[in-house]
Design an enzyme around this catalytic site. Structure first.
Site, mmCIF file in Angstrom:
data_model
loop_
_atom_site.group_PDB
_atom_site.id
_atom_site.type_symbol
_atom_site.label_atom_id
_atom_site.label_comp_id
_atom_site.label_asym_id
_atom_site.label_seq_id
_atom_site.Cartn_x
_atom_site.Cartn_y
_atom_site.Cartn_z
ATOM 1 N N LYS A 26 0.836 -1.206 0.000
ATOM 2 C CA LYS A 26 0.000 0.000 0.000
ATOM 3 C C LYS A 26 0.868 1.251 0.000
ATOM 4 C CE LYS A 26 -3.766 -0.730 1.990
ATOM 5 N NZ LYS A 26 -4.704 -1.124 3.043
ATOM 6 N N ARG A 96 -3.804 2.988 8.227
ATOM 7 C CA ARG A 96 -4.100 1.724 7.548
ATOM 8 C C ARG A 96 -2.869 0.835 7.498
ATOM 9 N NH1 ARG A 96 -6.571 3.333 1.868
ATOM 10 N NH2 ARG A 96 -7.891 1.499 2.088
ATOM 11 N N GLY A 105 -8.259 -7.110 3.997
ATOM 12 C CA GLY A 105 -9.178 -7.188 5.125
ATOM 13 C C GLY A 105 -8.648 -7.912 6.338
ATOM 14 N N MET A 107 -5.991 -7.109 8.268
ATOM 15 C CA MET A 107 -5.423 -6.262 9.322
ATOM 16 C C MET A 107 -6.276 -5.015 9.479
ATOM 17 S SD MET A 107 -1.352 -6.847 8.776
ATOM 18 C CE MET A 107 -1.395 -6.573 7.014
ATOM 19 N N ARG A 340 -2.760 -1.729 -6.156
ATOM 20 C CA ARG A 340 -2.046 -2.967 -5.835
ATOM 21 C C ARG A 340 -2.424 -4.010 -6.867
ATOM 22 N NH1 ARG A 340 -5.318 -4.702 -0.301
ATOM 23 N NH2 ARG A 340 -7.371 -4.938 -1.247
ATOM 24 N N HIS A 456 -15.280 -7.850 1.466
ATOM 25 C CA HIS A 456 -14.358 -8.778 2.123
ATOM 26 C C HIS A 456 -14.613 -10.210 1.678
ATOM 27 C CE1 HIS A 456 -13.310 -11.535 5.469
ATOM 28 N NE2 HIS A 456 -12.212 -10.817 5.493
ATOM 29 N N ARG A 565 -0.145 -48.687 -7.988
ATOM 30 C CA ARG A 565 -0.158 -49.473 -6.747
ATOM 31 C C ARG A 565 -0.982 -50.739 -6.938
ATOM 32 N NH1 ARG A 565 -1.166 -43.632 -4.231
ATOM 33 N NH2 ARG A 565 -2.357 -43.658 -6.165
ATOM 34 N N ARG A 621 4.502 -50.675 -8.725
ATOM 35 C CA ARG A 621 5.047 -51.066 -7.419
ATOM 36 C C ARG A 621 4.499 -52.429 -7.026
ATOM 37 N NH1 ARG A 621 3.674 -47.334 -2.348
ATOM 38 N NH2 ARG A 621 1.697 -48.470 -2.459
ATOM 39 N N GLU A 756 12.405 -44.818 0.602
ATOM 40 C CA GLU A 756 11.393 -44.310 1.536
ATOM 41 C C GLU A 756 11.761 -44.520 3.003
ATOM 42 O OE1 GLU A 756 7.671 -46.387 0.779
ATOM 43 O OE2 GLU A 756 8.773 -48.037 -0.135
ATOM 44 N N SER A 775 12.803 -44.089 -6.950
ATOM 45 C CA SER A 775 11.619 -43.241 -6.820
ATOM 46 C C SER A 775 11.447 -42.922 -5.335
ATOM 47 C CB SER A 775 10.379 -43.948 -7.362
ATOM 48 O OG SER A 775 9.241 -43.116 -7.212
ATOM 49 N N GLY A 777 9.623 -42.231 -2.168
ATOM 50 C CA GLY A 777 8.306 -42.294 -1.549
ATOM 51 C C GLY A 777 8.309 -41.350 -0.355
ATOM 52 N N THR A 778 8.038 -40.086 -0.610
ATOM 53 C CA THR A 778 8.287 -39.064 0.417
ATOM 54 C C THR A 778 7.284 -39.092 1.561
ATOM 55 O OG1 THR A 778 7.188 -37.500 -1.074
ATOM 56 C CG2 THR A 778 9.600 -37.473 -1.015
ATOM 57 N N ASN A 779 6.138 -39.731 1.390
ATOM 58 C CA ASN A 779 5.221 -39.849 2.530
ATOM 59 C C ASN A 779 5.879 -40.683 3.635
ATOM 60 O OD1 ASN A 779 3.324 -38.470 1.006
ATOM 61 N ND2 ASN A 779 2.331 -40.327 0.283
ATOM 62 N N ASP A 780 6.323 -41.896 3.277
ATOM 63 C CA ASP A 780 6.972 -42.757 4.278
ATOM 64 C C ASP A 780 8.351 -42.234 4.664
ATOM 65 O OD1 ASP A 780 4.834 -44.406 4.503
ATOM 66 O OD2 ASP A 780 5.739 -46.156 3.547
ATOM 67 N N CYS A 843 7.277 -39.975 -6.090
ATOM 68 C CA CYS A 843 5.910 -40.434 -6.347
ATOM 69 C C CYS A 843 4.992 -40.265 -5.143
ATOM 70 C CB CYS A 843 5.908 -41.886 -6.797
ATOM 71 S SG CYS A 843 6.525 -43.043 -5.548
ATOM 72 N N TYR A 863 11.846 -36.557 -12.858
ATOM 73 C CA TYR A 863 10.406 -36.325 -12.951
ATOM 74 C C TYR A 863 9.788 -36.216 -11.567
ATOM 75 C CZ TYR A 863 9.782 -41.265 -11.707
ATOM 76 O OH TYR A 863 9.807 -42.469 -11.049
#
Length: 890
Positions: A26, A96, A105, A107, A340, A456, A565, A621, A756, A775, A777-780, A843, A863
């Site tokens: 602003k 303001r 909206g 703040m 803005r 708002h 899977r 898998r 993983e 590959s 397995g980022t969850n595990d 994956c 990938y």
């Protein structure tokens, strides 16, 4: 020489658009418009640094800040020809907020600051309008009490409604001076009752308290919630803008408005927004009065409209982006208050970006960088089916597209509570305010009785991607009795409604909806994605378990399947009994008998997905989850057998269930996530993966005989040691080779593994000697790195960790760069030392998260693989990662 004083305060004429970090959006916008010679009321900005210093000093202004602010105020007095607190010619100011990133909206703002009994009389004499001055005073008391002292705004609204009822009028402007004088006294009583103090009459004290209130508003619940949703850092702080007041409520030649240089809903090149004659700015933004379209200004004040239109074009061309403009007209004179970058829908974002490339305002790379990934998601929103047999109950102003159904709720707390419990809710309000944000986050959609497209509710809903309808004037909301009525129909809390934020229609009940059209058939979106494809280095694959998933992935531009899977196939009703019989088998020959029945079914599964993905890799898998997951629940079996045993009925069924219960107890584990699953199943029950590999290779051979280019990649999950991988690879490779010999067909295939667990990442150099691809397995990998159980963590403590800043982000949504990310970096580096052309992808669910995709780009993965529906988002994010890398190395 003494050290130079730190500069905490900048006059508008001292700033520029390049000082956004310091002055906030602003302040930088006001400074840039001032430099461009536009009619901006004079003012000054207290920097974001001052806000951070205020918090560091535990709620005290940094040394010298207040003195610089009062000095700047003197200069504003000189510029305006008015004096702060002078009864004869009073200077009134607005106070303001203004952070680096737009937080509409979220703040606090205080208008008409500087009014007391004496300056109100002086303002009335100067303006020649007592009613105007009294209205400004009551507004100031109301806003100061609500904003600075946190007094419940409903107390003031209730008093205002009572005053209008007593006067026999419907709108605020109809109140006479005597009504307003009485109302102001009532407001002062409300203030004193709530605070125990008289309302401050000293304008300097008012200013100091208002500046503190704006600083404090940076850390309100609504602001923190919004920042978390928008991923805005908590340590930026807000600037404070103090600006000479101009008044839109001085009669028919005055007014106020908010306008966009292009339509923020569709992207159409037109001035779009709201105008309200004889009103102040908060009336438009708060949605407390119904507005007119911006073209009403052209009808009422054509010369002002022409001037405003010229400024709007200049600002859009200068910033090379759509602008959100606030302005006030005071007795026929235009004042520009704010510019803005405009919040916009996904539809508008892609249409505007493509149009601006055609207009040579921006480059293709700029267009790709400008689209927020979630804006593409908005284009996939459902809409009410054209053939739906439903008549709209009411109609309002469409403010954010998409259709949503849910139970009507009438306050934000209920919306948040019900939403967190898994209910679909629609938040219905007279108008929303910043305190409703936590409920808006959980709601499927928002409906308000009043307000316009710049209210708002509209701004926040568009930013969140929630369907929203505002200004539904035929809807009468009764928040006390928790109902709304329209055209003779009453809807109670908990009853279902449907809203269509694209058309503005409100329906009773759940109305059928249809999916949005494919992005490939959206001219602007498909163009953006083609440009993105020409920029990105990372390929985008998809997680797909069935041919239908693969078809959707291809439609959305996937270049392969990164995770298929097989266990999901086992849960299908036609094969689950066979799977259970295989698990119940007591000997290997008995298991192999059941696996022989599964073989043709699995072959058909793989044939279908490989056929759809012809010419593209498909990573399949092998079985991963513990075997007990395919059997009935332990507690249910115990209960069933207990009932049958007690009633002495169905002995044959009891015998069968007893056998199954014994097997479930035999397979039961204290911590199944770290138990007998993944590669360990393949070691103990080698006949299962042998059947799966045979099914994969037979399907591939069959297709290749038909001229279809099948490219399977077999993934062995949860490997932690080279020896495990060697054991299973040695077991399965002969199967793959035998099938090819039997069928007389060569199939290009690979064996690889899922990284993983931390040990696999730490020994990736060894594992790559056997694995042809990795590959992540980022969850595990996240669970095992943190020692978290995801379900338990998200249910019990992740939210608290985020609130207390123990964690900066939920690591199951965005990859933990310092921990999990370092393991990934090590695995890529060490793996490619051993095997330079090692194919590496990801994956887990993180494959569709834009920030995680940026990390994958930096780690030089081949990938990312994500849900078929997130493929367009991943394509865009991968391109933006490449653009960011280019920008950062300049």
């Amino acid at each position: 020489m003494p050290a130079a004083r730190h500069k905490w305060v900048y006059l508008f004429r001292e700033g520029s658009a390049q000082m956004r970090d310091l002055l906030g959006g602003k302040g930088a916008g006001a400074a840039e418009m001032t430099r461009a010679g536009m009619p901006v009321p004079p003012g000054f900005t207290i920097t974001t640094e001052a806000c951070r210093a205020y918090y560091a000093a535990k709620g005290h202004f940094p040394p010298g800040m207040w003195e610089q602010a009062t000095t700047a105020l003197k200069k504003v007095e000189a510029q305006s020809g008015k004096k702060f607190g002078d009864p004869r010619n009073p200077l009134l100011v607005s106070v303001r907020s203004g952070a680096k990133f737009s937080m509409p909206g979220m703040m606090d703002t205080v208008l008409n600051l500087g009014l007391n009994d004496d300056t109100t009389r002086g303002l009335a004499e100067l303006a020649g309008d007592e009613r105007f001055a009294l209205d400004a005073r009551r507004r100031f008391i109301q806003m100061f009490g609500k904003t600075v002292k946190d007094i419940d705004g409903r107390k003031f609204e209730s008093a205002l409604s009572a005053a209008k009822k007593r006067a026999g009028v419907k709108t605020d402007p109809e109140l006479k001076p005597a009504d307003l004088r009485r109302l102001a006294r009532r407001f002062l009583d409300i203030y004193k009752d709530a605070t125990g103090h008289e309302f401050p009459s000293d304008p300097v004290e008012q200013l100091r308290e208002a500046i503190e209130a704006v600083f404090r508003s940076w850390n309100t619940q609504r602001a923190v919630t919004y920042r978390r949703m928008e991923r805005i850092p908590d340590d930026l702080g807000t600037a404070v803008n103090v600006q000479m007041m101009v008044f839109g409520n001085m009669g028919p030649t005055s007014g106020t408005g908010v306008a966009f240089t292009r339509n923020p809903i569709t992207g159409r090149k037109e001035l779009y927004g709201d105008y309200l004659a004889n009103a102040q700015g908060e009336d438009v933004v708060a949605g407390v009065r119904d507005t007119e379209p911006i073209r009403a200004l052209k009808r009422r004040l054509p010369k002002v409209y022409t001037q405003f239109e010229r400024y709007a074009r200049r600002l859009e061309k200068h910033y090379r982006d759509v602008q959100d403009l606030e302005f006030t007209v005071e007795r026929g004179k235009l004042y520009m208050l704010q510019t803005r970058a405009a919040k916009r829908t996904g539809e508008a974002a892609v249409n505007i970006a493509v149009a601006m490339v055609a207009e040579r305002l921006i480059s293709k790379k700029d267009a790709v960088a400008r689209i927020e990934p979630r804006q593409l998601e908005q284009l996939l929103f459902p809409r009410v089916a054209p053939g739906a047999k439903a008549e709209p109950l009411a109609k309002g102003v469409p403010a954010s597209p998409g259709a949503a159904s849910g139970e009507a709720v009438f306050d934000a707390d209920t919306a948040a509570d019900w939403g967190q419990k898994g209910k679909d809710v629609i938040l219905v309000r007279v108008e929303t305010n910043p305190n409703d944000v936590h409920g808006m986050v959980q709601a499927r959609g928002i409906l308000t009785q009043t307000g316009g497209t710049a209210s708002h509710a509209a701004l926040v809903a568009r930013g969140m991607g929630r369907p929203c309808i505002v200004g539904a004037s035929s809807v009468q909301v009764d928040e006390q009795h928790r109902t709304f009525s329209a055209n003779g129909t009453t809807v109670k809390e908990g009853e279902e409604i449907t809203i269509d934020g694209t058309t503005g229609d409100v329906y009773v009940g759940r109305v059928p909806t249809i999916e949005a059209r494919s992005l490939n058939r959206h001219p602007a979106a498909s163009k953006i994605l083609r440009w993105a494809d020409g920029i990105r280095r990372l390929e985008v694959w998809a997680n797909a378990d069935y041919p239908r998933d693969a078809r959707k992935a291809l439609e959305n531009g996937a270049q392969g399947v990164g995770l298929c899977r097989t266990e999901h196939m086992f849960m299908e009703s036609d094969r689950l009994p066979i799977v259970r019989a295989m698990i119940m088998a007591g000997t290997t020959p008995e298991r192999e008998k059941q696996l022989a029945r599964l073989l043709p079914i699995q072959r058909g599964d793989f044939r279908g997905i490989l056929k759809v993905m012809a010419g593209k890799p498909v990573v399949i898998r092998l079985i991963d989850p513990p075997l007990h997951e395919f059997l009935p629940n332990l507690e249910e079996l115990v209960a069933q057998t207990a009932v049958l045993r007690a009633t002495h009925k169905q002995p044959a069924k009891l015998h069968k269930l007893d056998r199954m219960l014994a097997r479930v107890l035999d397979l039961h584990e204290a911590n199944p996530m770290l138990g007998l699953r993944g590669v360990r199943l393949s070691v103990l029950f080698p006949e299962i993966p042998r059947m799966q590999v045979r099914a994969i290779m037979e399907a591939a051979c069959e297709l290749r005989k038909r001229g279809i280019d099948a490219r399977p990649e077999v993934m062995i999950p949860l490997v932690g040691t080279l020896a495990e991988l060697q054991e299973v690879h040695a077991l399965l490779k002969p199967v793959a080779e035998d099938v090819q010999k039997e069928k007389g067909v060569d199939v290009p295939y690979k064996f690889g593994t899922m990284i993983e667990i931390p040990r696999a990442a730490l020994t990736a150099g060894e594992i790559a000697s056997e694995a042809e691809f990795f590959s992540f397995g980022t969850n595990d990998l996240t669970q095992t790195t943190f020692g978290f159980s995801r379900d338990d963590a998200e249910r019990h403590f992740i939210v608290r960790y985020l609130e207390q800043k123990i964690l900066p982000r939920n690591p199951f949504e965005t990859i933990d760069e310092n921990g999990v990310g370092r393991l990934m970096e090590l695995a890529v580096r060490e793996g490619r030392k051993t095997r330079p052309k090692l194919e590496v992808g990801i994956c887990g669910e993180h494959g569709g998260d834009p920030d995680s995709i940026h990390l994958c780009h930096r780690l030089n993965l081949n990938y990312v693989s994500c849900s078929p529906f997130r493929v367009p988002v991943a394509r865009l994010a991968a391109a933006q990662a490449a653009i960011g890398e280019t920008t950062s190395t300049r």
